[in-house]
Design a protein around this motif. Structure first.
Motif, PDB file in Angstrom:
ATOM      1  N   GLN A 124       0.840  -1.200   0.000  1.00 35.55           N
ATOM      2  CA  GLN A 124       0.000   0.000   0.000  1.00 35.55           C
ATOM      3  C   GLN A 124       0.875   1.250   0.000  1.00 35.55           C
ATOM      4  OE1 GLN A 124      -2.360  -0.350   3.538  1.00 35.55           O
ATOM      5  NE2 GLN A 124      -3.831  -1.776   2.626  1.00 35.55           N
ATOM      6  N   LEU A 125       1.934   1.217   0.795  1.00 38.71           N
ATOM      7  CA  LEU A 125       2.839   2.354   0.896  1.00 38.71           C
ATOM      8  C   LEU A 125       3.497   2.649  -0.451  1.00 38.71           C
ATOM      9  CD1 LEU A 125       4.116   4.397   2.853  1.00 38.71           C
ATOM     10  CD2 LEU A 125       5.868   2.693   3.352  1.00 38.71           C
ATOM     11  N   ALA A 126       3.862   1.608  -1.179  1.00 41.88           N
ATOM     12  CA  ALA A 126       4.508   1.780  -2.483  1.00 41.88           C
ATOM     13  C   ALA A 126       3.576   2.436  -3.496  1.00 41.88           C
ATOM     14  CB  ALA A 126       4.989   0.435  -3.003  1.00 41.88           C
ATOM     15  N   GLU A 127       2.283   2.243  -3.308  1.00 45.45           N
ATOM     16  CA  GLU A 127       1.301   2.773  -4.257  1.00 45.45           C
ATOM     17  C   GLU A 127       0.639   4.063  -3.777  1.00 45.45           C
ATOM     18  OE1 GLU A 127      -1.348  -0.525  -4.705  1.00 45.45           O
ATOM     19  OE2 GLU A 127       0.204  -1.796  -5.614  1.00 45.45           O
ATOM     20  N   GLU A 128       0.857   4.423  -2.528  1.00 43.89           N
ATOM     21  CA  GLU A 128       0.180   5.581  -1.933  1.00 43.89           C
ATOM     22  C   GLU A 128       0.836   6.884  -2.365  1.00 43.89           C
ATOM     23  OE1 GLU A 128      -2.469   7.699  -0.454  1.00 43.89           O
ATOM     24  OE2 GLU A 128      -2.695   5.561   0.037  1.00 43.89           O
ATOM     25  N   GLU A 129      -0.014   7.860  -2.669  1.00 39.22           N
ATOM     26  CA  GLU A 129       0.489   9.172  -3.071  1.00 39.22           C
ATOM     27  C   GLU A 129       0.250  10.244  -2.013  1.00 39.22           C
ATOM     28  OE1 GLU A 129      -0.844  10.250  -6.971  1.00 39.22           O
ATOM     29  OE2 GLU A 129      -0.255   8.312  -7.822  1.00 39.22           O
ATOM     30  N   ASP A 130      -0.677   9.999  -1.102  1.00 33.45           N
ATOM     31  CA  ASP A 130      -0.991  10.962  -0.051  1.00 33.45           C
ATOM     32  C   ASP A 130       0.050  10.858   1.062  1.00 33.45           C
ATOM     33  OD1 ASP A 130      -2.683  11.228   2.778  1.00 33.45           O
ATOM     34  OD2 ASP A 130      -3.103  12.807   1.307  1.00 33.45           O
ATOM     35  N   PHE A 131       0.754  11.972   1.307  1.00 35.47           N
ATOM     36  CA  PHE A 131       1.842  11.970   2.288  1.00 35.47           C
ATOM     37  C   PHE A 131       1.362  11.595   3.687  1.00 35.47           C
ATOM     38  CE2 PHE A 131       4.552  14.164   5.407  1.00 35.47           C
ATOM     39  CZ  PHE A 131       5.747  13.503   5.159  1.00 35.47           C
ATOM     40  N   GLY A 132       0.236  12.132   4.096  1.00 38.19           N
ATOM     41  CA  GLY A 132      -0.307  11.842   5.426  1.00 38.19           C
ATOM     42  C   GLY A 132      -0.605  10.361   5.601  1.00 38.19           C
ATOM     43  N   HIS A 133      -1.177   9.768   4.573  1.00 40.18           N
ATOM     44  CA  HIS A 133      -1.478   8.333   4.640  1.00 40.18           C
ATOM     45  C   HIS A 133      -0.182   7.516   4.654  1.00 40.18           C
ATOM     46  CE1 HIS A 133      -3.515   4.505   3.217  1.00 40.18           C
ATOM     47  NE2 HIS A 133      -4.018   4.775   4.402  1.00 40.18           N
ATOM     48  N   CYS A 134       0.831   7.968   3.906  1.00 43.54           N
ATOM     49  CA  CYS A 134       2.142   7.305   3.919  1.00 43.54           C
ATOM     50  C   CYS A 134       2.729   7.319   5.332  1.00 43.54           C
ATOM     51  CB  CYS A 134       3.107   7.993   2.957  1.00 43.54           C
ATOM     52  SG  CYS A 134       2.791   7.663   1.219  1.00 43.54           S
ATOM     53  N   CYS A 135       2.598   8.438   6.003  1.00 43.74           N
ATOM     54  CA  CYS A 135       3.111   8.549   7.373  1.00 43.74           C
ATOM     55  C   CYS A 135       2.386   7.582   8.310  1.00 43.74           C
ATOM     56  CB  CYS A 135       2.981   9.980   7.883  1.00 43.74           C
ATOM     57  SG  CYS A 135       4.081  11.140   7.045  1.00 43.74           S
TER      58      CYS A 135
END
Length: 105
Positions: free
Chosen positions: A61-72
């Motif tokens: 999910q992290l590899a595909e996520e573009e939203d910085f907050g969600h990555c954090c």
């Protein structure tokens, strides 16, 4: 009650709660505790594998996520799961460490 095994929500296993020094327990009590602990301990590798599969999904999910907050948030969740795995590995070695210590005395 001289001892018990209490469920730890974070680790997902029961942990020993001893109310006396180990040497104060009878041989029968020690044998009962070790038997119960061995049953719990035997489940730790499966618990670790389950957590590792969750980490793998979150990493994808992290590899595909573009939203910085969600990555954090994903990074924090992965770090917490890794911390749980580390603690489980420590608990997995508890009886092994005890046996080794008392064998060499």
């Amino acid at each position: 009650m001289r001892y018990e095994f209490v469920h730890d929500d974070r680790l997902g296993i029961r942990l020993p709660m001893l109310y006396h020094d180990w040497d104060e327990y009878t041989a029968e009590e020690r044998a009962d505790m070790l038997f119960t602990w061995e049953e719990i301990r035997a489940k730790i590798p499966d618990r670790i594998m389950h957590l590792e599969s969750i980490i793998a999904k979150k990493q994808q999910q992290l590899a595909e996520e573009e939203d910085f907050g969600h990555c954090c948030r994903l990074n924090s969740e992965i770090a917490e799961l890794a911390s749980i795995i580390n603690d489980l590995n420590i608990w997995f070695r508890v009886q092994q460490d005890y046996a080794t210590q008392h064998t060499h005395q």
